[in-house]
Scaffold this active site. Structure first.
Site, short mmCIF file in Angstrom:
data_model
loop_
_atom_site.label_atom_id
_atom_site.label_comp_id
_atom_site.label_asym_id
_atom_site.label_seq_id
_atom_site.Cartn_x
_atom_site.Cartn_y
_atom_site.Cartn_z
N THR A 1 68.47 111.43 39.60
CA THR A 1 67.81 112.52 38.89
C THR A 1 68.60 113.82 38.98
OG1 THR A 1 65.67 111.50 39.39
CG2 THR A 1 65.65 113.79 38.68
N GLU A 2 68.62 114.54 37.87
CA GLU A 2 69.27 115.84 37.79
C GLU A 2 68.32 116.86 37.17
OE1 GLU A 2 72.94 115.57 35.68
OE2 GLU A 2 73.78 114.01 36.98
N ILE B 1 66.25 113.80 45.88
CA ILE B 1 66.90 112.60 46.41
C ILE B 1 66.35 112.27 47.81
CG2 ILE B 1 69.08 111.45 46.84
CD1 ILE B 1 68.53 112.43 43.91
N THR B 2 65.68 111.14 47.91
CA THR B 2 65.03 110.70 49.15
C THR B 2 66.06 110.14 50.13
OG1 THR B 2 63.06 110.12 47.86
CG2 THR B 2 63.21 109.20 50.08
N ARG C 1 28.22 108.90 57.98
CA ARG C 1 27.76 110.21 57.55
C ARG C 1 26.27 110.15 57.16
NH1 ARG C 1 27.81 115.70 57.69
NH2 ARG C 1 27.66 116.66 55.62
N GLN D 1 36.02 113.14 47.48
CA GLN D 1 34.66 113.52 47.10
C GLN D 1 33.63 112.94 48.09
OE1 GLN D 1 34.41 115.62 44.65
NE2 GLN D 1 32.19 115.86 44.56
N GLU E 1 60.18 107.12 40.29
CA GLU E 1 60.69 105.81 39.85
C GLU E 1 60.12 105.42 38.49
OE1 GLU E 1 62.09 102.80 42.08
OE2 GLU E 1 61.98 103.75 44.02
N THR F 1 57.98 107.72 35.26
CA THR F 1 56.68 108.33 35.05
C THR F 1 55.71 107.36 34.38
OG1 THR F 1 57.28 109.16 32.88
CG2 THR F 1 57.77 110.59 34.76
#
Length: 387
Positions: free
Chosen positions: A126-127, A157-158, A275, A343, A370, A372
């Protein structure tokens, strides 16, 4: 449900789930709060063989497949998406390109440490001007004698700046291809750039909405020189090669998304049972029951989708459309379950110490990274014969 998993697959899933619950989960909140990737956890994942799962034993792997990798990523994604994506990227984007397209020398040099979790690698695709439109790559690499000279930049970048990151594989324009009567097309290649290469800078990490404990950096290249033999795969085949890598990666991201959706469901069920509201457990309220039932349905559907894609891939069959469907369905499931779980938790769901709050922040990227949601829809539409 076993989802037709083998005994070995069930054992692997149970083993990683236990590791996730006893080792990963206890450190997840503090790692998120401090934006710190635990190298101790990464080391332990390496000792368990997780980074080598889908690789053959002859190159130092575990002899498994993508189903095995997906099971491990799903189990980790339940409790900490940052750790899960560290494994996913370390395998799919770090080691897999070397295994798939590397020379024997490149495999021998890099795979032993990558598959053992002693080293990590990033994939620079990606750039700033080339995200979903990866063909718009502007980073260039030109030959100068026995070297490639690289100029340009990458983003998001991972695993590119950890203490054990050894290199990044970058896509770069290395020429153009002219077809008679058609516009010239960029020739894109992939090149291994070791960390520490002069002219290659790993910039400061991002301040992200989520995945706080995942290592993510922008990269810049200013006349960075690497040996000509650092070309990964054939010159000009980089575009086709990384599309192949992304198809596989979508299965893994779908598995991560399924784990996140399940983690939200588990937390929400436990909370609803404990709860008390208006004198009775929240879980006795039909509205809560219906919400939890829908969450359970999403987990089930997402898991079936990524299992199907993984089985196709491992059987050597066409799987690109199935991977796109899996990522689309599972990404939606993660985001929807995170919203519903938050919620259910009410005000506590807005507190980062609770896992559902972290899932709420983390899950959005599962609809982006990776490929969209819109890219997945394009792939699926093409499968219908639509152009």
């Amino acid at each position: 449900m076993t989802y037709d998993l083998t005994e070995e697959e069930l054992e692997l899933s149970a083993m990683v789930r236990e590791f996730a619950d006893t080792v990963v989960a206890p450190q997840a909140y503090e790692a998120d709060r401090t934006h710190t990737l635990s190298m101790d956890v990464v080391s332990q994942m390496g000792e368990l063989g997780l980074f080598g799962l889908p690789f053959p034993e002859e190159v130092g792997g575990q002899g498994g497949d993508y189903m095995a990798l997906g099971l491990a990523i799903e189990a980790l994604g339940r409790v900490d998406q940052s750790i899960a994506i560290t494994l996913e990227a370390g395998v799919s984007l770090g080691a897999m390109p070397v295994f798939r397209f590397g020379t024997d020398a490149q495999r021998a040099e890099y795979l032993p440490d990558l598959l053992a979790g002693r080293a990590l690698a990033g994939f620079g695709l990606t750039e700033p001007e080339a995200g979903s439109d990866a063909g718009a790559t502007r980073t260039t690499a030109r030959r100068d004698g026995d070297e490639w000279v690289i100029d340009g930049s990458k983003q998001f970048i991972t695993n590119s700046g950890t203490p054990i990151t050894r290199f990044v594989t970058v896509t770069a324009v290395t020429g153009t291809t002219q077809t008679p009567g058609a516009q010239a097309r960029k020739q894109i290649s992939t090149i291994i750039v070791p960390n520490g290469t002069p002219g290659f800078t790993v910039e400061a990490p991002y301040d992200k909405v989520g995945w706080h404990a995942s290592d993510t950096h922008p990269l810049s290249f200013d006349g960075a020189r690497v040996p000509a033999e650092n070309l990964l795969g054939e010159e000009g085949r980089g575009f086709a090669n990384f599309l192949n890598i992304l198809d596989e990666g979508r299965i893994a991201i779908a598995a991560l998304s399924t784990g996140a959706a399940e983690g939200c469901l588990e937390a929400a069920v436990d909370y609803a049972k404990s709860r008390t509201v208006f004198g009775s457990a929240l879980s006795t309220r039909q509205n809560a029951q219906f919400t939890l039932a829908r969450m359970r349905t999403r987990v089930h559907t997402a898991r079936l989708a990524w299992h199907h894609a993984a089985r196709l891939r491992d059987a050597g069959k066409s799987f690109a459309e199935a991977a796109a469907i899996a990522k689309l369905v599972a990404g939606d499931a993660a985001m929807d379950n995170a919203r519903d779980a938050t919620q259910i938790f009410g005000g506590n769901g807005f507190m980062n110490e609770f896992s559902v709050a972290r899932h709420y922040r983390d899950s959005k990227i599962l609809e982006i990274g990776e490929g969209t949601t819109e890219v997945q829809l394009l792939v699926i539409a093409r499968g219908l014969g639509l152009t």
